[in-house]
Scaffold this active site. Structure first.
Site, PDB file in Angstrom:
ATOM      1  N   ALA A  72       0.869  -1.377   0.411  1.00  0.00           N
ATOM      2  CA  ALA A  72       0.181  -0.105   0.564  1.00  0.00           C
ATOM      3  C   ALA A  72       0.799   1.201   0.037  1.00  0.00           C
ATOM      4  O   ALA A  72       0.960   2.398  -0.858  1.00  0.00           O
ATOM      5  CB  ALA A  72      -1.276   0.072   1.405  1.00  0.00           C
ATOM      6  N   THR A  73       1.643   1.663   0.499  1.00  0.00           N
ATOM      7  CA  THR A  73       3.078   2.680   0.676  1.00  0.00           C
ATOM      8  C   THR A  73       3.792   2.504  -0.921  1.00  0.00           C
ATOM      9  O   THR A  73       3.273   4.393  -0.663  1.00  0.00           O
ATOM     10  CB  THR A  73       4.069   2.196   1.261  1.00  0.00           C
ATOM     11  OG1 THR A  73       3.700   1.966   2.762  1.00  0.00           O
ATOM     12  CG2 THR A  73       5.607   3.417   1.568  1.00  0.00           C
ATOM     13  N   ASN A 140      -6.426   3.265  10.454  1.00  0.00           N
ATOM     14  CA  ASN A 140      -5.921   1.794  11.379  1.00  0.00           C
ATOM     15  C   ASN A 140      -5.464   2.216  12.732  1.00  0.00           C
ATOM     16  O   ASN A 140      -5.395   0.894  12.927  1.00  0.00           O
ATOM     17  CB  ASN A 140      -4.367   2.291  10.603  1.00  0.00           C
ATOM     18  CG  ASN A 140      -4.053   3.245  10.396  1.00  0.00           C
ATOM     19  OD1 ASN A 140      -4.262   4.268  10.375  1.00  0.00           O
ATOM     20  ND2 ASN A 140      -2.167   2.817  11.036  1.00  0.00           N
ATOM     21  N   GLN A 168      -7.730  -0.569   5.437  1.00  0.00           N
ATOM     22  CA  GLN A 168      -8.212  -1.206   6.255  1.00  0.00           C
ATOM     23  C   GLN A 168      -9.744  -1.959   6.438  1.00  0.00           C
ATOM     24  O   GLN A 168     -10.586  -2.428   7.509  1.00  0.00           O
ATOM     25  CB  GLN A 168      -7.874  -0.235   7.672  1.00  0.00           C
ATOM     26  CG  GLN A 168      -6.520  -0.183   8.357  1.00  0.00           C
ATOM     27  CD  GLN A 168      -6.247  -1.594   8.671  1.00  0.00           C
ATOM     28  OE1 GLN A 168      -7.016  -2.316   9.114  1.00  0.00           O
ATOM     29  NE2 GLN A 168      -4.802  -1.024   8.752  1.00  0.00           N
ATOM     30  N   SER A 184      -3.826  -3.462   0.627  1.00  0.00           N
ATOM     31  CA  SER A 184      -2.453  -4.224   0.772  1.00  0.00           C
ATOM     32  C   SER A 184      -3.222  -5.490   0.798  1.00  0.00           C
ATOM     33  O   SER A 184      -4.180  -6.190   1.724  1.00  0.00           O
ATOM     34  CB  SER A 184      -1.908  -3.668   2.086  1.00  0.00           C
ATOM     35  OG  SER A 184      -0.553  -4.321   2.565  1.00  0.00           O
ATOM     36  N   ALA A 185      -2.124  -6.371   0.588  1.00  0.00           N
ATOM     37  CA  ALA A 185      -2.276  -7.956   0.721  1.00  0.00           C
ATOM     38  C   ALA A 185      -1.950  -8.266   2.307  1.00  0.00           C
ATOM     39  O   ALA A 185      -3.192  -9.089   2.510  1.00  0.00           O
ATOM     40  CB  ALA A 185      -1.785  -9.205  -0.264  1.00  0.00           C
ATOM     41  N   HIS A 186      -1.367  -8.426   3.145  1.00  0.00           N
ATOM     42  CA  HIS A 186      -1.466  -8.358   4.107  1.00  0.00           C
ATOM     43  C   HIS A 186      -2.168  -8.190   5.031  1.00  0.00           C
ATOM     44  O   HIS A 186      -2.264  -8.814   5.741  1.00  0.00           O
ATOM     45  CB  HIS A 186       0.474  -8.893   4.209  1.00  0.00           C
ATOM     46  CG  HIS A 186       0.559  -7.002   5.054  1.00  0.00           C
ATOM     47  ND1 HIS A 186       0.767  -7.018   7.079  1.00  0.00           N
ATOM     48  CD2 HIS A 186       0.988  -5.870   4.765  1.00  0.00           C
ATOM     49  CE1 HIS A 186       1.355  -5.807   6.847  1.00  0.00           C
ATOM     50  NE2 HIS A 186       1.527  -5.618   5.202  1.00  0.00           N
ATOM     51  N   THR A 222      10.016  -6.206 -12.309  1.00  0.00           N
ATOM     52  CA  THR A 222       8.732  -7.753 -12.773  1.00  0.00           C
ATOM     53  C   THR A 222       7.919  -8.072 -11.214  1.00  0.00           C
ATOM     54  O   THR A 222       8.276  -8.040 -10.108  1.00  0.00           O
ATOM     55  CB  THR A 222      10.248  -8.909 -12.864  1.00  0.00           C
ATOM     56  OG1 THR A 222      11.069  -8.567 -13.808  1.00  0.00           O
ATOM     57  CG2 THR A 222       9.706 -10.563 -12.870  1.00  0.00           C
ATOM     58  N   CYS A 304       3.311   0.870  12.300  1.00  0.00           N
ATOM     59  CA  CYS A 304       3.933   1.508  12.249  1.00  0.00           C
ATOM     60  C   CYS A 304       5.138   3.179  12.810  1.00  0.00           C
ATOM     61  O   CYS A 304       6.536   2.977  12.457  1.00  0.00           O
ATOM     62  CB  CYS A 304       3.321   2.306  10.271  1.00  0.00           C
ATOM     63  SG  CYS A 304       2.962   1.102   9.714  1.00  0.00           S
TER      64      CYS A 304
END
Length: 357
Positions: A72-73, A140, A168, A184-186, A222, A304
């Site tokens: 996401a960043t 968040n 979130q 973001s995936a995680h 890639t 963070c």
């Protein structure tokens, strides 16, 4: 150990893990291909990326495209730095550091104030020189749901684009309409190291990396088929389980409010994602509390900022004093949290807090 830090990251879903393994080497050892190569292995890897893109896109509004990023960043930086035109960036005072720091690094920035309940104040005007408005969907740190629909309208009225940090929210609630959306995936039981920027059709960004332009000539580098596949699988499961996961979170929230009844809630209880419980108690020494509860994973603020020594800018923005902010903890729970874990963690935290007086 008991994990209650779902805002920082989430456990990897078994479905995401299984999807990734095929593209690390695969059962026949041919799953490691470069998805940008024209040969058979490359085309197979590209097909996996295309499937993942469709799965991730299924949780976004119609009428846009998904650009895979490292997280996401990067997605936020691409949206903010790549936003065309001249002008200032207007950001809410409780945005993630990826938004706030980027806005200040780019140049002129306007800060939008926030009410005591944690919502960005909709009565304020967007400054006339604004080219981009950034208001997140769910905060968040305190989990408060923001009035994104109103700010999207304000952005349009000001002839500005609207970027929503939906990290979130994505996979938990329907994602709002915007010009750009970062995820973001995680945070949805996918792997770390991959995210996405959704861009509305008709919005053109300026590339921020020079290179091969692998992602629609906007983002170079890639792609990892394994990470993309894991993200896609996690998104597909989140879409399928959204109502079930939300009901589970609601039950955990109700029980948690009882278990921590003598703690003060930070932010609104209603306009909130109920998988986030940010609470405070007296003049609690949170560092000591965390030391006394080493087998319970929770946060003293956003992940963070933990360890930085800085008072949470979010808690300051809603009017808490430095002492109140530093006596606050954040508990996050979700799909794989069971009631017994929550109750056991609450007992440990409450017992340790009581020993401080």
């Amino acid at each position: 150990m008991i994990y209650l830090d779902y805002q920082a990251t989430t456990p990897l879903a078994p479905e995401a893990r299984d999807a990734m393994l095929r593209w690390l080497d695969g059962p026949d050892g041919t799953g490691f291909g470069n998805p940008h190569s024209p040969h058979r292995m490359g085309r197979q890897a590209a097909a996996a990326v295309d499937l993942a893109r469709d799965q991730v896109a299924a949780l976004f509004p119609a009428g846009g495209r998904v650009i895979f990023t490292s997280g996401a960043t990067e997605a936020i930086n691409l949206a903010m730095r790549g936003c065309p035109g001249k002008g200032a960036i207007s950001v809410s005072a409780i945005e993630h550091a990826a938004v706030l720091d980027t806005a200040h690094a780019i140049g002129k920035a306007h800060e939008l104030n926030v009410a005591k309940d944690g919502q960005c104040n909709v009565k304020q005007d967007i400054p006339n020189d604004t080219k981009l408005v950034c208001v997140m969907q769910i905060n968040n740190e305190i989990g408060v749901i923001q009035p994104t629909v109103e700010f999207h309208r304000k952005a349009r009225a000001a002839n500005a684009l609207y970027l929503c940090d939906a990290v979130q929210a994505y996979g938990k609630v329907p994602v709002v309409s915007a010009d750009m959306i970062a995820v973001s995936a995680h945070k949805i039981h996918g792997p770390k190291g991959v995210g996405a920027l959704w861009v509305r059709n008709g919005v053109e960004l300026e590339p921020q990396q020079t290179g091969g332009g692998q992602e629609a000539d906007i983002r170079s580098g890639t792609l990892s088929p394994a990470l993309c596949a894991g993200f896609g699988a996690a998104a597909a499961v989140a879409k399928e389980r959204m109502e079930q996961d939300a009901a589970h979170v609601e039950a955990l929230w109700d029980r948690a409010r009882d278990l921590f009844a003598d703690w003060e809630l930070n932010g609104s209880a209603e306009a909130r994602w109920h998988g986030n419980l940010n609470i405070r108690r007296g003049e609690l020494d949170v560092n000591r509390l965390m030391s006394d509860c080493r087998d319970v994973m929770f946060s003293a603020g956003s992940a963070c900022a933990s360890g930085s020594g800085r008072t949470s800018h979010v808690l300051k923005a809603i009017g808490l004093s430095a002492k109140q902010a530093k006596s606050s903890i954040r508990l996050g729970f979700g799909r794989y949290t069971d009631m017994e874990q929550l109750e056991a963690a609450a007992k440990k935290i409450n017992d340790a807090a009581s020993q401080q007086g």
